[in-house]
Scaffold this active site. Structure first.
Site, PDB file in Angstrom:
ATOM      1  N   GLU A 195      -1.294  32.657 136.069  1.00 21.05           N
ATOM      2  CA  GLU A 195      -2.166  32.960 134.942  1.00 21.05           C
ATOM      3  C   GLU A 195      -1.352  33.463 133.755  1.00 21.05           C
ATOM      4  OE1 GLU A 195      -5.928  35.942 133.961  1.00 21.05           O
ATOM      5  OE2 GLU A 195      -4.302  36.575 135.280  1.00 21.05           O
ATOM      6  N   CYS A 213      -9.695  36.754 139.300  1.00 21.33           N
ATOM      7  CA  CYS A 213      -8.716  37.821 139.534  1.00 21.33           C
ATOM      8  C   CYS A 213      -9.394  39.194 139.474  1.00 21.33           C
ATOM      9  CB  CYS A 213      -7.598  37.760 138.501  1.00 21.33           C
ATOM     10  SG  CYS A 213      -6.343  39.047 138.740  1.00 21.33           S
TER      11      CYS A 213
END
Length: 350
Positions: A36, A110
């Site tokens: 990410e 997340c």
């Protein structure tokens, strides 16, 4: 970019860099997600072609640090994952990389505080209107596939309703991690709740959670009804999990990762983090190897530790061909090549 019947490397922070993605693909991964990258970070980057490595680098202005590195070899399978909480900023970030990757993905799973506190990651799961805004904005303005990755909500019905709303935005596929935000890695993944999502959508669903052996790919496919599977920790511990013939010895996999990290001049902190995770699972950081990795301050240190000590010649002869030779451990070839490149004036290292 086809998402059906694929084996997928999951996005993993500080792990999913170019060397590890290439490693997973070499062993059989069809699609590889990068780690990410926060949109705030990417919009501060310039795109540069790295002639020495043959890579495309996205370099942060001011610091000169490489935020994302890719290459032609993975262009048709690498997915760039964005951490975002704003549709306009997400699009700006995606437009910077869209010509060099196969697809972009929005992180909605997340649970880490650094992501959630900024309204990103799992924080998006409670903001369906914002999810819709981000995904539709990307879908309308990009020419490559747009996907997202979510976690399970409090009830299976809630997850299905959100997944249906996501499907309507035009995304090409949806990855579902079979755990809720409050679940920990030790908690079993809820494959049955992924199955509920698969049964409710027409787009490909990528199942994620508790895949540690090659046989688990088929097990989760049968349990969920999906044809595509994503693996994180199982790949981190041994990237050859993607091999149909079975895993290779983790020592061999680890050395190949180090070799690729050297070849692609990977960030030392990222490389050490990945090695520590591998070692922790199979051995102990308290043993000699673990201590040596922790003490390493550069790729040169790791090269010496893992038998590619001639990497230090890279500082004298800056060419990718030479770098490939340094990893062969054939000292005679290294010296001959170095002599040719330097006109005979390069002295061998002690």
């Amino acid at each position: 970019m086809e998402y059906r019947n694929k084996l997928v490397l999951a996005p993993m922070v500080r792990v999913g860099t170019l060397p590890f993605r290439l490693l997973a693909a070499e062993y059989g991964a069809d699609i590889t997600y990068g780690e990410e990258i926060i949109d705030h970070k990417l919009v501060k980057c310039d795109r540069r072609f790295n002639e020495k490595l043959g890579s495309v680098d996205f370099v942060e202005k001011g610091t000169g640090s490489v935020v994302f590195r890719t290459c032609d070899e993975e262009k048709n399978r690498v997915v760039f994952q964005i951490g975002t909480s704003n549709a306009v900023r997400a699009l700006k970030a995606a437009e910077i990389v869209c010509k060099d990757v196969a697809a972009v993905d929005i992180n909605m799973g997340c649970p880490k505080s650094f992501s959630v506190s900024g309204g990103m990651g799992a924080a998006l799961l409670t903001k369906p209107d914002l999810i819709h805004d981000i995904l539709t904005t990307l879908w309308r303005n990009l020419s490559i596939p747009v996907t997202c990755k979510i976690r399970l909500l409090k009830s299976s019905q809630d997850t299905v309703e959100l997944a249906r709303r996501i499907e309507k935005t035009g995304v090409t596929a949806l990855a579902v991690h079979g755990r809720k935000v409050e679940d920990r890695p030790r908690d079993p993944a809820k494959w049955s709740e992924i199955a509920d999502v698969v049964a409710s959508l027409s787009i490909p669903v990528i199942a994620n959670g508790d895949v540690f052996e090659y046989e688990d790919f088929q097990r989760i496919k049968v349990a969920t009804g999906t044809s595509s599977v994503m693996v994180a920790r199982g790949a981190l511990w041994n990237a050859s999990i993607f091999c149909p013939k079975g895993k290779l010895p983790w020592e061999d996999v680890k050395r190949e990762y180090v070799r690729k990290s050297i070849l692609w001049d990977n960030d030392i902190k990222s490389t050490k983090h990945t090695l520590r995770e591998m070692i922790t699972h199979h051995s102990s950081l308290e043993l000699a190897e673990g201590k040596a990795v922790i003490k390493s301050e550069s790729l040169i240190d790791l090269a010496r530790l893992y038998g590619a000590e001639n990497y230090e010649f890279m500082e004298d002869v800056a060419s990718l061909e030479f770098l490939l030779i340094t990893c062969s451990n054939d000292l005679s070839n290294v010296l001959k090549h170095a002599e040719r490149q330097s006109g005979g004036g390069l002295e061998p290292s002690a």
